[in-house]
Structures are given as C-alpha cells and as structure tokens.
Scaffold this motif. Structure first.
Motif, PDB file in Angstrom:
ATOM      1  N   LEU A  48       0.831  -1.202   0.000  1.00 24.15           N
ATOM      2  CA  LEU A  48       0.000   0.000   0.000  1.00 24.15           C
ATOM      3  C   LEU A  48       0.870   1.259   0.000  1.00 24.15           C
ATOM      4  CD1 LEU A  48      -2.692  -1.170   2.589  1.00 24.15           C
ATOM      5  CD2 LEU A  48      -3.055  -0.853   0.139  1.00 24.15           C
ATOM      6  N   LYS A  49       1.902   1.260   0.803  1.00 21.64           N
ATOM      7  CA  LYS A  49       2.798   2.427   0.868  1.00 21.64           C
ATOM      8  C   LYS A  49       3.488   2.666  -0.473  1.00 21.64           C
ATOM      9  CE  LYS A  49       4.135   2.627   5.744  1.00 21.64           C
ATOM     10  NZ  LYS A  49       5.208   2.208   6.670  1.00 21.64           N
ATOM     11  N   GLN A  50       3.959   1.586  -1.081  1.00 21.91           N
ATOM     12  CA  GLN A  50       4.645   1.717  -2.374  1.00 21.91           C
ATOM     13  C   GLN A  50       3.743   2.323  -3.440  1.00 21.91           C
ATOM     14  OE1 GLN A  50       6.002  -2.208  -3.319  1.00 21.91           O
ATOM     15  NE2 GLN A  50       7.773  -2.079  -1.947  1.00 21.91           N
ATOM     16  N   HIS A  51       2.438   2.152  -3.272  1.00 19.14           N
ATOM     17  CA  HIS A  51       1.492   2.679  -4.260  1.00 19.14           C
ATOM     18  C   HIS A  51       0.883   4.000  -3.828  1.00 19.14           C
ATOM     19  CE1 HIS A  51       1.915  -1.471  -5.637  1.00 19.14           C
ATOM     20  NE2 HIS A  51       1.579  -0.992  -6.811  1.00 19.14           N
ATOM     21  N   ASN A  52       1.499   4.621  -2.853  1.00 22.44           N
ATOM     22  CA  ASN A  52       1.056   5.942  -2.419  1.00 22.44           C
ATOM     23  C   ASN A  52      -0.392   5.947  -1.928  1.00 22.44           C
ATOM     24  OD1 ASN A  52       2.070   8.444  -1.904  1.00 22.44           O
ATOM     25  ND2 ASN A  52       1.438   9.323  -3.865  1.00 22.44           N
ATOM     26  N   VAL A  53      -0.800   4.859  -1.309  1.00 22.13           N
ATOM     27  CA  VAL A  53      -2.132   4.810  -0.702  1.00 22.13           C
ATOM     28  C   VAL A  53      -2.045   5.566   0.633  1.00 22.13           C
ATOM     29  CG1 VAL A  53      -3.884   3.300   0.316  1.00 22.13           C
ATOM     30  CG2 VAL A  53      -2.754   2.645  -1.819  1.00 22.13           C
ATOM     31  N   GLY A  54      -2.791   6.653   0.718  1.00 20.29           N
ATOM     32  CA  GLY A  54      -2.716   7.481   1.922  1.00 20.29           C
ATOM     33  C   GLY A  54      -3.868   7.241   2.871  1.00 20.29           C
ATOM     34  N   LEU A  55      -4.803   6.419   2.442  1.00 17.53           N
ATOM     35  CA  LEU A  55      -5.995   6.128   3.232  1.00 17.53           C
ATOM     36  C   LEU A  55      -6.605   4.850   2.672  1.00 17.53           C
ATOM     37  CD1 LEU A  55      -7.969   7.390   5.385  1.00 17.53           C
ATOM     38  CD2 LEU A  55      -9.194   8.411   3.468  1.00 17.53           C
ATOM     39  N   THR A  56      -7.043   3.974   3.561  1.00 16.77           N
ATOM     40  CA  THR A  56      -7.682   2.765   3.036  1.00 16.77           C
ATOM     41  C   THR A  56      -8.726   2.245   4.019  1.00 16.77           C
ATOM     42  OG1 THR A  56      -7.295   0.546   2.109  1.00 16.77           O
ATOM     43  CG2 THR A  56      -5.889   1.183   3.943  1.00 16.77           C
ATOM     44  N   ILE A  57      -9.821   1.745   3.489  1.00 16.21           N
ATOM     45  CA  ILE A  57     -10.865   1.107   4.305  1.00 16.21           C
ATOM     46  C   ILE A  57     -10.674  -0.396   4.185  1.00 16.21           C
ATOM     47  CG2 ILE A  57     -13.339   0.662   4.521  1.00 16.21           C
ATOM     48  CD1 ILE A  57     -13.825   3.491   3.398  1.00 16.21           C
ATOM     49  N   VAL A  58     -10.497  -1.052   5.336  1.00 18.42           N
ATOM     50  CA  VAL A  58     -10.233  -2.493   5.292  1.00 18.42           C
ATOM     51  C   VAL A  58     -11.232  -3.280   6.137  1.00 18.42           C
ATOM     52  CG1 VAL A  58      -8.454  -2.270   7.098  1.00 18.42           C
ATOM     53  CG2 VAL A  58      -8.480  -4.319   5.682  1.00 18.42           C
ATOM     54  N   ALA A  59     -11.664  -4.398   5.586  1.00 20.66           N
ATOM     55  CA  ALA A  59     -12.479  -5.360   6.326  1.00 20.66           C
ATOM     56  C   ALA A  59     -11.754  -6.690   6.336  1.00 20.66           C
ATOM     57  CB  ALA A  59     -13.841  -5.517   5.660  1.00 20.66           C
ATOM     58  N   GLY A  60     -11.766  -7.365   7.470  1.00 22.00           N
ATOM     59  CA  GLY A  60     -11.080  -8.648   7.580  1.00 22.00           C
ATOM     60  C   GLY A  60     -12.056  -9.775   7.870  1.00 22.00           C
ATOM     61  N   THR A  61     -11.686 -10.955   7.472  1.00 25.30           N
ATOM     62  CA  THR A  61     -12.378 -12.173   7.920  1.00 25.30           C
ATOM     63  C   THR A  61     -11.332 -13.109   8.494  1.00 25.30           C
ATOM     64  OG1 THR A  61     -14.052 -12.004   6.169  1.00 25.30           O
ATOM     65  CG2 THR A  61     -13.814 -14.136   7.250  1.00 25.30           C
ATOM     66  N   PRO A  62     -11.305 -13.344   9.798  1.00 23.92           N
ATOM     67  CA  PRO A  62     -12.155 -12.717  10.807  1.00 23.92           C
ATOM     68  C   PRO A  62     -11.837 -11.229  10.996  1.00 23.92           C
ATOM     69  CG  PRO A  62     -10.490 -14.122  11.838  1.00 23.92           C
ATOM     70  CD  PRO A  62     -10.357 -14.321  10.369  1.00 23.92           C
ATOM     71  N   SER A  63     -12.799 -10.572  11.628  1.00 26.33           N
ATOM     72  CA  SER A  63     -12.788  -9.114  11.712  1.00 26.33           C
ATOM     73  C   SER A  63     -11.483  -8.511  12.225  1.00 26.33           C
ATOM     74  CB  SER A  63     -13.947  -8.685  12.614  1.00 26.33           C
ATOM     75  OG  SER A  63     -14.206  -7.338  12.423  1.00 26.33           O
ATOM     76  N   GLU A  64     -10.860  -9.177  13.230  1.00 25.90           N
ATOM     77  CA  GLU A  64      -9.693  -8.549  13.869  1.00 25.90           C
ATOM     78  C   GLU A  64      -8.460  -8.470  12.969  1.00 25.90           C
ATOM     79  OE1 GLU A  64     -11.280 -11.186  15.233  1.00 25.90           O
ATOM     80  OE2 GLU A  64      -9.867 -12.805  15.655  1.00 25.90           O
ATOM     81  N   LEU A  65      -8.482  -9.143  11.826  1.00 27.44           N
ATOM     82  CA  LEU A  65      -7.331  -9.011  10.916  1.00 27.44           C
ATOM     83  C   LEU A  65      -7.204  -7.587  10.376  1.00 27.44           C
ATOM     84  CD1 LEU A  65      -7.137 -12.342   8.878  1.00 27.44           C
ATOM     85  CD2 LEU A  65      -5.738 -11.576  10.792  1.00 27.44           C
ATOM     86  N   ALA A  66      -8.321  -6.875  10.310  1.00 30.67           N
ATOM     87  CA  ALA A  66      -8.259  -5.468   9.899  1.00 30.67           C
ATOM     88  C   ALA A  66      -7.496  -4.650  10.947  1.00 30.67           C
ATOM     89  CB  ALA A  66      -9.669  -4.919   9.699  1.00 30.67           C
ATOM     90  N   LEU A  67      -7.662  -5.026  12.212  1.00 32.11           N
ATOM     91  CA  LEU A  67      -6.962  -4.315  13.300  1.00 32.11           C
ATOM     92  C   LEU A  67      -5.460  -4.577  13.216  1.00 32.11           C
ATOM     93  CD1 LEU A  67      -9.380  -5.085  16.281  1.00 32.11           C
ATOM     94  CD2 LEU A  67      -9.409  -3.123  14.718  1.00 32.11           C
ATOM     95  N   GLU A  68      -5.125  -5.805  12.836  1.00 35.11           N
ATOM     96  CA  GLU A  68      -3.701  -6.155  12.707  1.00 35.11           C
ATOM     97  C   GLU A  68      -3.025  -5.277  11.649  1.00 35.11           C
ATOM     98  OE1 GLU A  68      -2.777 -10.410  12.364  1.00 35.11           O
ATOM     99  OE2 GLU A  68      -1.215  -9.879  10.931  1.00 35.11           O
ATOM    100  N   LEU A  69      -3.747  -5.019  10.584  1.00 37.84           N
ATOM    101  CA  LEU A  69      -3.190  -4.185   9.515  1.00 37.84           C
ATOM    102  C   LEU A  69      -2.947  -2.751  10.009  1.00 37.84           C
ATOM    103  CD1 LEU A  69      -2.641  -5.411   6.769  1.00 37.84           C
ATOM    104  CD2 LEU A  69      -4.697  -4.312   5.902  1.00 37.84           C
ATOM    105  N   ARG A  70      -3.902  -2.221  10.765  1.00 39.17           N
ATOM    106  CA  ARG A  70      -3.735  -0.854  11.288  1.00 39.17           C
ATOM    107  C   ARG A  70      -2.565  -0.793  12.278  1.00 39.17           C
ATOM    108  NH1 ARG A  70      -7.042   3.934  12.089  1.00 39.17           N
ATOM    109  NH2 ARG A  70      -6.620   4.933  14.075  1.00 39.17           N
ATOM    110  N   GLU A  71      -2.480  -1.818  13.086  1.00 35.06           N
ATOM    111  CA  GLU A  71      -1.396  -1.889  14.061  1.00 35.06           C
ATOM    112  C   GLU A  71      -0.024  -1.851  13.365  1.00 35.06           C
ATOM    113  OE1 GLU A  71      -2.544  -4.841  17.174  1.00 35.06           O
ATOM    114  OE2 GLU A  71      -0.453  -5.426  16.839  1.00 35.06           O
ATOM    115  N   LYS A  72       0.073  -2.556  12.243  1.00 30.77           N
ATOM    116  CA  LYS A  72       1.342  -2.610  11.511  1.00 30.77           C
ATOM    117  C   LYS A  72       1.575  -1.348  10.685  1.00 30.77           C
ATOM    118  CE  LYS A  72       2.568  -6.647  12.901  1.00 30.77           C
ATOM    119  NZ  LYS A  72       1.927  -7.879  12.447  1.00 30.77           N
ATOM    120  N   GLY A  73       0.476  -0.737  10.199  1.00 32.82           N
ATOM    121  CA  GLY A  73       0.634   0.357   9.231  1.00 32.82           C
ATOM    122  C   GLY A  73       0.480   1.746   9.797  1.00 32.82           C
ATOM    123  N   GLY A  74      -0.550   1.952  10.626  1.00 32.93           N
ATOM    124  CA  GLY A  74      -0.793   3.281  11.166  1.00 32.93           C
ATOM    125  C   GLY A  74      -2.221   3.743  10.962  1.00 32.93           C
TER     126      GLY A  74
END
Ligand SMILES: [Zn+2]
Length: 291
Positions: A48-74
């Motif tokens: 995502l960073k390499q592609h200059n994504v400055g904002l993203t909406i994420v949904a995970g299955t299971p749900s908490e995987l979306a939280l893991e992404l925020r934890e790693k990314g910001g």
C-alpha cells in the motif's frame, strides 16, 4: 538526444510523475485469513505504501485481521467491523448474536470506524430485514459510523428502501456495475444523500461491467460519475478466490495482483477531468469518513 526527442522526454516525465505522486484512497480492501497465509500484514502495508495509498478502508475475515493491519501500518488504515467473525463467518453471521456483541464492544473501544462489508446475494439468506443486520444498523447509527453494504439484486428498490429508512447513516453501495445499471444507481443517488458508490472489483479479471477494453469507463457510467462527482469512491478489493482460476480451498493470492488492480483503477480515473479524478481517488473518501 535530438531536440524533438528531448522535448518529448521532458513532456512525458512530469506527466508520469503527476500521476504517480497522486494520493490514492483505496476505499475497499480486504485482509482475510486466507490472504494472510500468502501475504503477511507487513507485506500488505508495504504494498500500500509503495502505491502511495494514503488512506484505506479495510475489512477482515475474521474481523480482527483489519486491526492487525492498522497496528502494523498506522492510522491511515481504517478498519471496519466485519460481521464475519470467524473464518467461515460469511455463512452464518446473520444467525449469530455474538456478531452484535463483538460489534458493540469494538465500536465502544474505538477500534473500528465503520461496519461492513455485509453481503446480500439474490436468492440467498439473509434478507435485509434480518435481526442481526438491523442491530448492526442501530449500532452504526449510535456510534455514527458508516456501513459498507453489497446488495446483489435485480433492481434498486432493496437498497433504496434501506438508505431511505436510515437517512442519518452514511452508506457505501459496494461494487456498483453488476445487475444494477447506471439508471438504477442514479435513482439511489437521487433519493439518498447519505450514499456513496464504489467500483471495487469491477476490473476485467473479476466482475467487470463498468469499463471498455482500454479500461476507461463505459459512456453511461462516465456520464453518471460526471453528474455526481462527489458520490463515487473506489478500491482495489484484492480478493482473488472469486476468479475461475481459483478454488475455495486454496490460499488467496489477491495481494500479489495489487499492481494490476491499482493500474486498472487509475486508467479510468485518469480519463476523467482532474477535479473529478481527485474527488473520487482521494477527497470523497475523506468526506465519507469525516476526516
Ligand atoms: Zn469486498
């Protein structure tokens, strides 16, 4: 370098840079258990960073995987609460009271900034009067967060009823370009100010339906987008197990296809006037998320 070549070179390079430097709000991504076996959360953040994504909406299955992404990314990674709270949750979420409890807790703790994606497929359960779904709507209203909803039906009435019944709820109509034609979508946009429309997964490798062979929008879609430039968003939605080359029991390689999905969306975006392009690629998602 001769003069003509030199001037061409000067012309091409800055144009390329303008596009490459433009920020992208990838407004529909998933990070699921079967993605994770193929692509780690660190790798997803890096893509995502390499592609200059400055904002993203994420949904995970299971749900908490979306939280893991925020934890790693910001904090530019915006997790939505997914009602699919276990690996096969898409099959039984609408019968499961735990979904409502988890949603409420996650919203109360400030972990999630929206609810979705929720799918309603024509001819399958549940319907939009489902008890669990109605409780999720009530929570979204209480916590004032948007919902991402994918309704695959033959006409606009189901979604229109939903957005009219909940005028304060910000709603994303996910994956426009399926059964509903531009005139259906226009009815929704016309009757509900609270709705944004996304074109995720409408690339030619998966569901298609919005673009010409050169990846620019079909005239009727382009006309609608230009008429309602504040109401469209888009996203890459790197779920690959929906293609005919994949089977349900394999890991999902979707994130390895990110580049071509990203390029596809920029192809039609770059065909739009600059102000409209900027709205759809970046600004509309900020407004939808009230950032
Ligand atoms: Zn999706």
């Amino acid at each position: 370098m001769n003069k003509i070549f030199q001037s061409l070179f000067i012309l091409i390079i800055p144009l390329g840079n303008v596009f490459a430097a433009e920020k992208f709000a990838d407004s529909h991504i998933h990070y699921n258990w079967d993605h994770r076996k193929e692509t780690s959360s660190e790798e997803v953040v890096e893509i995502l960073k390499q592609h200059n994504v400055g904002l993203t909406i994420v949904a995970g299955t299971p749900s908490e995987l979306a939280l893991e992404l925020r934890e790693k990314g910001g904090d530019w990674i915006i997790p939505f609460f997914s009602p699919y709270i276990h690996e096969l949750g898409k099959r039984d979420w609408y019968l499961d009271e735990q979904v409502v409890k988890d949603a409420e807790q996650g919203l109360k703790d400030g972990l999630y900034y929206g609810i979705g994606e929720v799918h309603f497929m024509n001819g399958f359960k549940p319907k939009t009067d489902n008890r669990i779904f109605l409780q999720l709507i009530a929570l979204a209203e209480e916590y004032q967060v948007p919902m991402m909803i994918h309704i695959d039906s033959g006409n606009e009435i189901t979604f229109q009823k939903l957005c009219q019944a909940n005028p304060k709820l910000r709603m994303i109509f996910a994956h426009a370009g399926g059964n509903l034609r531009p005139d259906h979508i226009e009815k929704i946009l016309n009757s509900c100010d609270n709705v944004w429309v996304d074109f995720a997964a409408r690339d030619p490798w998966r569901y298609d339906g919005i673009s010409k062979p050169d990846h620019t929008l079909l005239p009727e879609w382009k006309k609608l987008v230009l008429k309602y430039p504040d109401r469209f968003i888009t996203g890459t939605d790197p779920v690959w197990k929906v293609t005919r080359w994949s089977t349900w029991d394999t890991d999902d390689e979707g994130w390895t296809h990110y580049q071509k999905l990203y390029d596809y969306h920029w192809a039609w975006l770059n065909d739009l006037p600059a102000d409209v392009r900027k709205k759809i690629a970046w600004q509309n998602t900020q407004i939808l998320l009230k950032r």
